[in-house]
Design a protein around this motif. Sequence first.
Motif, PDB file in Angstrom:
ATOM      1  N   ARG A 325      11.614   8.568  -3.842  1.00 10.97           N
ATOM      2  CA  ARG A 325      10.635   9.184  -2.955  1.00 10.97           C
ATOM      3  C   ARG A 325      11.381   9.892  -1.830  1.00 10.97           C
ATOM      4  O   ARG A 325      12.306   9.332  -1.243  1.00 10.97           O
ATOM      5  N   ASN A 334       2.705  11.566   3.046  1.00  9.49           N
ATOM      6  CA  ASN A 334       2.451  12.160   1.735  1.00  9.49           C
ATOM      7  C   ASN A 334       3.682  12.938   1.304  1.00  9.49           C
ATOM      8  O   ASN A 334       3.838  14.115   1.625  1.00  9.49           O
ATOM      9  N   ASP A 414       8.093  -2.087  -4.706  1.00  7.65           N
ATOM     10  CA  ASP A 414       7.446  -1.289  -5.758  1.00  7.65           C
ATOM     11  C   ASP A 414       8.445  -0.478  -6.582  1.00  7.65           C
ATOM     12  O   ASP A 414       8.060   0.454  -7.287  1.00  7.65           O
ATOM     13  N   ARG A 525       2.422  11.557  -3.230  1.00  7.12           N
ATOM     14  CA  ARG A 525       1.662  10.306  -3.142  1.00  7.12           C
ATOM     15  C   ARG A 525       1.627   9.826  -1.706  1.00  7.12           C
ATOM     16  O   ARG A 525       2.662   9.732  -1.045  1.00  7.12           O
ATOM     17  N   VAL A 527       1.403   7.018   0.970  1.00  3.94           N
ATOM     18  CA  VAL A 527       1.698   5.585   1.022  1.00  3.94           C
ATOM     19  C   VAL A 527       1.638   5.117   2.466  1.00  3.94           C
ATOM     20  O   VAL A 527       1.680   5.915   3.409  1.00  3.94           O
ATOM     21  N   SER A 528       1.573   3.817   2.665  1.00  3.86           N
ATOM     22  CA  SER A 528       1.592   3.248   4.006  1.00  3.86           C
ATOM     23  C   SER A 528       2.998   3.350   4.567  1.00  3.86           C
ATOM     24  O   SER A 528       3.972   3.516   3.833  1.00  3.86           O
ATOM     25  N   GLU A 531       5.550   1.068   3.061  1.00  5.16           N
ATOM     26  CA  GLU A 531       6.076   1.511   1.773  1.00  5.16           C
ATOM     27  C   GLU A 531       7.091   2.625   1.954  1.00  5.16           C
ATOM     28  O   GLU A 531       8.069   2.720   1.216  1.00  5.16           O
TER      29      GLU A 531
END
Length: 540
Positions: A325, A334, A414, A525, A527-528, A531
């Motif tokens: 990411r 995002n 994750d 994506r 994410v918090s 994350e």
Amino acid sequence: MVICLASFLVMGDAAFAANTKKSAPDLGPTMRFVVVRSSAPGCEPTCPEWISAEGSIEAGTPALFKRTLKGLGGRKLPVVVDSPGGNVEAALALGRLLRKNKLDIAVGKTRFTGCQPDAKGCKENDGKGARYFGNAYASSAICNSACPLMLAGGIKRVVGQWAFLGVHQITTTYIRTKLQYRTTYRVVGGKKKIVSKKIVGRKNAGSYKTYEMSKSVEKRLAAYLNEMGVGQAVLETMKNTPASTIQQLAPYDMLQAKLVTSLDAVDLLTAPTLCNTDPVAANCREIPAPAGDVVAYAKPAPAAPVEPETGQPADVGDMRFVLVRGRSFLCDPNCPEWISAEGTISAQTPERLRQLLDTIGDRRLPVVINSPGGDVLGALAAGRLIRERKLDVAVARTDFIGCEPNKADCTARDGVHVGLTIDASGACGAACPIMLAGGVRRLVGPRAQLTVHSMGLEQRVKTYLRDMSVGPGLLAAMRSVPASRHRQLEPEMMLKIGLTTGLESADEFTGPTICKSQPVPENCRVVSMSEVQAEAAVKL
């Protein structure tokens, strides 16, 4: 003869600084300049070099820079800067020195190997032809406050998506000084006639600051930016941003204002591939192998041709697949995600890719590949799997932030690691272009390298390329080069023969700003923040 003492309160010269706090901040160590040689594997005996400029800009910084340039004897090395800012006058002087000497500049940090700049008496690099070795990288590098004024002086000016550049209002400090004079005069014809006047005392009477840019300062900065070919939008942003904060500029805003000359990053000026061009870049320097060590920089002997190709460089492991990411203030929360595919293609590569794809379900993430080649059959099977899953592919290297996936203690929430793609360090050779051909969209940026040579199994490769709608020109290019050599394909040629679908780089799939487009790409994506901070990876 009469002697008289008198005191006066005067205002001293204004000192200009682009500080990040209203009180005088601690900007850390003063900027130091160090000439660095790339320590990238395999670049010797001809490697790129640059000037590392890290620290705060002080009044004496331009003199230090002049001394560094004088020691180079006319060599034009790019500057890699990492600075929180500092003295505005000094930043303007540094910018003019850059322009006068026709030097390029990038925002980045230098990770040193061996001797460190602050080490005393280090002899680790003795006999290697350079004092300091290291690698330049963009992640978390900054150029804030007064630093952008220095940056504006470069010929090529790059920041990239993983470095930070910010501006704000200039702080002007006025210093009050109480002066005591001794005046000697004589009375002639009833009138005083001054004989001499000397300062006999000087005392600090305090100071005050203002954050409003005066017309004279604004005029000087506007003239400087105009001189450097930079738009006035930069000055307007400075004026409109309080001194107590900082306004980060987005890459496209910097490009529009002509503060940067392209959206490239520090690799544009420091990548080892710069020394593989003809002619080589100006900042490349050859260091002959030390006497008595004639094989020090010898390249590995080419492997004998086999059919199919199965050999692999000893220093490159089997291809691993990692979910990655991106992280940037331009995209959080995002951000784009991708699959990093690095290493040598083997017979196990297709199955490892399939295992990873099974963990992400129906999500279609682009594959960012960096590989010297490997097993032809493995490349054919991996390419077919990529097409089956309708995935895009780009050539680039993935740099990981936090820890490397191959480290035993590197874990992530994750199973997603954090990183960035670097186009200039990406390579795809031998069997790798076959795997690339499986992508729906296929990109090889202008600074990435793609090489081909003959590998056998021509009938199977020919059928595969036809199935992937890749023209016969790729196979013809492979046939034209013996297995013991390689041929680098230019971007225009790759597009012409149908291997690539565009001239863009991996940033088309992984750049932080892509998640602001409409429609939002599938690999973005939300994410918090917890994350976002995860630092581990899935390794297969």
